[in-house]
Design a protein around this motif. Structure first.
Motif, PDB file in Angstrom:
ATOM      1  N   PRO A 207      14.011  46.302  -0.748  1.00 39.31           N
ATOM      2  CA  PRO A 207      12.907  46.696  -1.636  1.00 39.31           C
ATOM      3  C   PRO A 207      13.055  46.173  -3.064  1.00 39.31           C
ATOM      4  N   ASP A 208      14.308  45.888  -3.494  1.00 34.13           N
ATOM      5  CA  ASP A 208      14.490  45.408  -4.870  1.00 34.13           C
ATOM      6  C   ASP A 208      14.414  43.882  -4.975  1.00 34.13           C
ATOM      7  N   ALA A 227       7.361  42.000 -10.355  1.00 39.72           N
ATOM      8  CA  ALA A 227       7.800  43.320  -9.908  1.00 39.72           C
ATOM      9  C   ALA A 227       8.832  43.098  -8.795  1.00 39.72           C
ATOM     10  N   THR A 228       8.968  44.057  -7.920  1.00 41.78           N
ATOM     11  CA  THR A 228       9.786  43.908  -6.704  1.00 41.78           C
ATOM     12  C   THR A 228       8.925  44.306  -5.518  1.00 41.78           C
ATOM     13  N   GLY A 230       9.330  46.712  -3.635  1.00 44.17           N
ATOM     14  CA  GLY A 230       9.156  48.160  -3.594  1.00 44.17           C
ATOM     15  C   GLY A 230       8.317  48.724  -4.721  1.00 44.17           C
ATOM     16  N   THR A 231       8.121  47.945  -5.802  1.00 41.32           N
ATOM     17  CA  THR A 231       7.409  48.503  -6.972  1.00 41.32           C
ATOM     18  C   THR A 231       6.060  47.849  -7.242  1.00 41.32           C
ATOM     19  N   GLN A 234       3.005  50.203  -7.477  1.00 37.89           N
ATOM     20  CA  GLN A 234       3.002  51.008  -8.683  1.00 37.89           C
ATOM     21  C   GLN A 234       2.680  50.157  -9.913  1.00 37.89           C
ATOM     22  N   THR A 235       3.166  48.913  -9.934  1.00 39.95           N
ATOM     23  CA  THR A 235       2.881  47.998 -11.048  1.00 39.95           C
ATOM     24  C   THR A 235       1.381  47.755 -11.172  1.00 39.95           C
ATOM     25  N   GLN A 238      -0.299  51.017 -12.490  1.00 38.55           N
ATOM     26  CA  GLN A 238      -0.084  51.266 -13.918  1.00 38.55           C
ATOM     27  C   GLN A 238      -0.876  50.289 -14.788  1.00 38.55           C
TER      28      GLN A 238
END
Length: 559
Positions: A207-208, A227-228, A230-231, A234-235, A238
């Motif tokens: 995920p990273d 981002a990654t 996993g993120t 969410q990026t 936001q």
């Protein structure tokens, strides 16, 4: 052409060029692609690349618009026609129908034909029908977009690179790329990025693992998020990227260590241009705006040319005609050009009389500045005098030699210029002992107002900057379109222009170090670079001036 010849030509099979138009930047077209486009009889192009290729099409080309939209003919071809066509599945029939009629057909696709969904089918159809074809490769989006985003796909360690189209990828495909530790380039859409990231994590990717996502790649609308796996969801949330009605926009996502944010900060050459994405208003005559617009584009800006001055012939041409004849008969020692328009006016009068640059033999030629000198050189005339200092009438007078009856057999100067030109040069030449034939070579009149959309953008802050190259451009722009919004950066070519801008209630942000349009563009680029550096140093997002106006932030949520 005789009827017999025409009939035999119509029966001769045509030829098809399958052409890759690249991922969006018109500058990525190959020389071979431009050559094929100039020779095309029929152009069949996907809507996303139509404007890129149509500008290079020759006169009389028929443009088949795949969307059936009432597009406009290319700028290089006022006589071309745009014809609505059926859905993409029928493109092969269109291609072959045109080729069977003896036409040279260019079938332009986005990216590279070898990676296009339909191109291979159409090539097979041509082969089966005995129609000759060729392939002109283009820059594939999966390769070109990461390059413009500052995301290298390989390095000296020779990492594996896999290309995946998320729309057609099978479970086996995801499993294979998930098990790999190489770089994965995913072609997908904005709203499907998170799902593709989930597929890779489910298939074994950590995920990273770094991820970069680029939309509108290679164009001045380009934007990249890092981002990654996993993120990324969410990026996007936001940054208010999603949800968006434009979620179906195509993107290129690069997965792997090569897309690490720290590395992209050093390699992001395109999005870090000083005026990247700035809409810059260029209020000049169309002929004068071209080179300035090219320079602005090199800084990442999107120039928008709005003519504020129209150039027309003098009301009474007899004076100009007598002066041009005087050049040939030896009436003048000097001819002084104070603008590109003056060069153009004399050149047109020469062509009218069947003359060329050889008519300047024995006459000394002066140019007020670099731009005017370049126009003369393009005409085949190398000026004898260009100001060594300030590029203006005053600068020209500083270097102009006084009349000397010993060395100057003729005491007369031909000065072709605008009807509204100042008397500075005339008075100065007379003071130096010269006789001056001050001739109106052209008239400058206020241009027609621009379209309503442009006027609204000017007054509403839709432009990031406006370049004023003379006091008349200030007066005329305000007169035909209104005063620029207070968020718009105002750049002026010199103190006199800046004073006129301030008199019209404008705040001057940038002034050229010397009176040159190219120095003015450089000064604006320096301003943009300092503004960008300040935002980065403060940890703030890099924004354009137009994004500061009320309501702009809300509209910016959709990329």
């Amino acid at each position: 052409m005789s009827p017999t010849t025409a009939q035999s030509t119509a029966c001769t099979p045509g030829h098809v060029t399958f052409l890759g138009a690249g991922p969006g930047d018109p500058g990525l077209l190959t020389l071979r692609a431009v050559e094929a486009l100039t020779r095309a009889d029929v152009l069949i192009a996907e809507p996303e690349v139509l404007d890129v290729v149509r500008a290079h099409a020759g006169a009389g080309v028929t443009v088949l618009d795949a969307e059936g939209a009432p597009g406009q003919p290319g700028t290089a071809d006022a006589s071309s026609t745009v014809v609505a066509v059926p859905a993409p599945r029928d493109w092969a029939n269109l291609v072959m129908e045109a080729a069977r009629g003896g036409k040279r057909v260019v079938r332009a696709v986005s990216g590279d034909p070898g990676l296009d969904t339909y191109a291979a089918e159409e090539m097979l159809a041509c082969a089966s029908a005995g129609i000759g074809f060729e392939v002109v490769p283009g820059v594939a989006a999966a390769v070109g977009v990461p390059a413009y985003a500052g995301v290298p796909l390989r390095d000296a360690q020779g990492a594996d690179v896999r290309f995946v189209d998320a729309r057609t990828a099978t479970e086996r495909c995801w499993t294979e790329v998930g098990a790999s530790d190489g770089t994965v380039v995913v072609s997908t859409t904005l709203d499907a990025v998170a799902a593709a990231a989930g597929e890779l994590v489910a298939a074994g990717r950590k995920p990273d693992t770094p991820l970069s996502v680029t939309v509108a790649g290679t164009t001045t609308r380009q934007k990249t998020w890092t981002a990654t796996l996993g993120t990324i969801a969410q990026t996007f949330k936001q940054a208010k990227v999603l949800p968006s009605p434009e979620g179906n926009r195509p993107v290129i996502a690069v997965v792997g260590e090569r897309s690490a944010a720290a590395q992209r900060d050093q390699l992001s050459w395109f999005e870090s241009k000083p005026l990247f994405g700035w809409r810059v208003l260029v209020p000049r005559t169309k002929e004068q705006a071209a080179s300035l617009s090219d320079q602005l584009s090199s800084y990442g800006a999107v120039p928008h040319e709005v003519p504020t001055i129209a150039v027309e012939p003098p009301r009474t041409p007899q004076q100009m005609e007598r002066a041009v004849k005087g050049l040939v008969t030896g009436r003048y020692e000097w001819i002084a050009f104070t603008s590109v328009n003056a060069v153009k006016a004399v050149r047109e009068k020469f062509e009218e009389y069947g003359l060329d640059a050889r008519a300047f033999a024995g006459i000394k030629v002066a140019a007020v500045g670099e731009q005017t000198a370049n126009a003369l050189i393009a005409f085949g005339v190398k000026p004898d005098l260009v100001p060594s200092g300030e590029q203006s009438a005053a600068g020209l007078l500083e270097d102009w030699p006084p009349y000397d009856p010993v060395f100057d057999p003729i005491d007369r100067v031909f000065l072709p210029r605008a009807d509204i030109a100042t008397e500075t040069l005339v008075a100065g030449l007379i003071e130096l002992g010269w006789e001056v034939d001050d001739v109106t070579a052209y008239r400058t009149v206020r241009a027609s107002p621009p379209p309503a959309e442009t006027r609204e953008a000017i007054k509403g802050g839709g432009f990031d900057a406006v370049l004023f190259t003379s006091s008349s451009t200030v007066r005329n722009l305000v007169g035909i379109a209104g005063k620029p919004h207070n968020v718009t950066v105002i750049a002026c070519i010199g103190p006199a222009t800046a004073k006129t801008a301030e008199e019209h209630g404008l705040r001057v942000d940038v002034m050229a170090p010397e009176p040159s349009v190219h120095k003015l563009a450089e000064a604006l680029a320096d301003f943009g670079a300092r503004r960008r550096d300040a935002a980065v140093e403060a940890g703030d997002p890099v924004t354009r001036p137009s994004e500061r106006r009320p309501g702009a932030r809300r509209r910016r949520a959709a990329p």
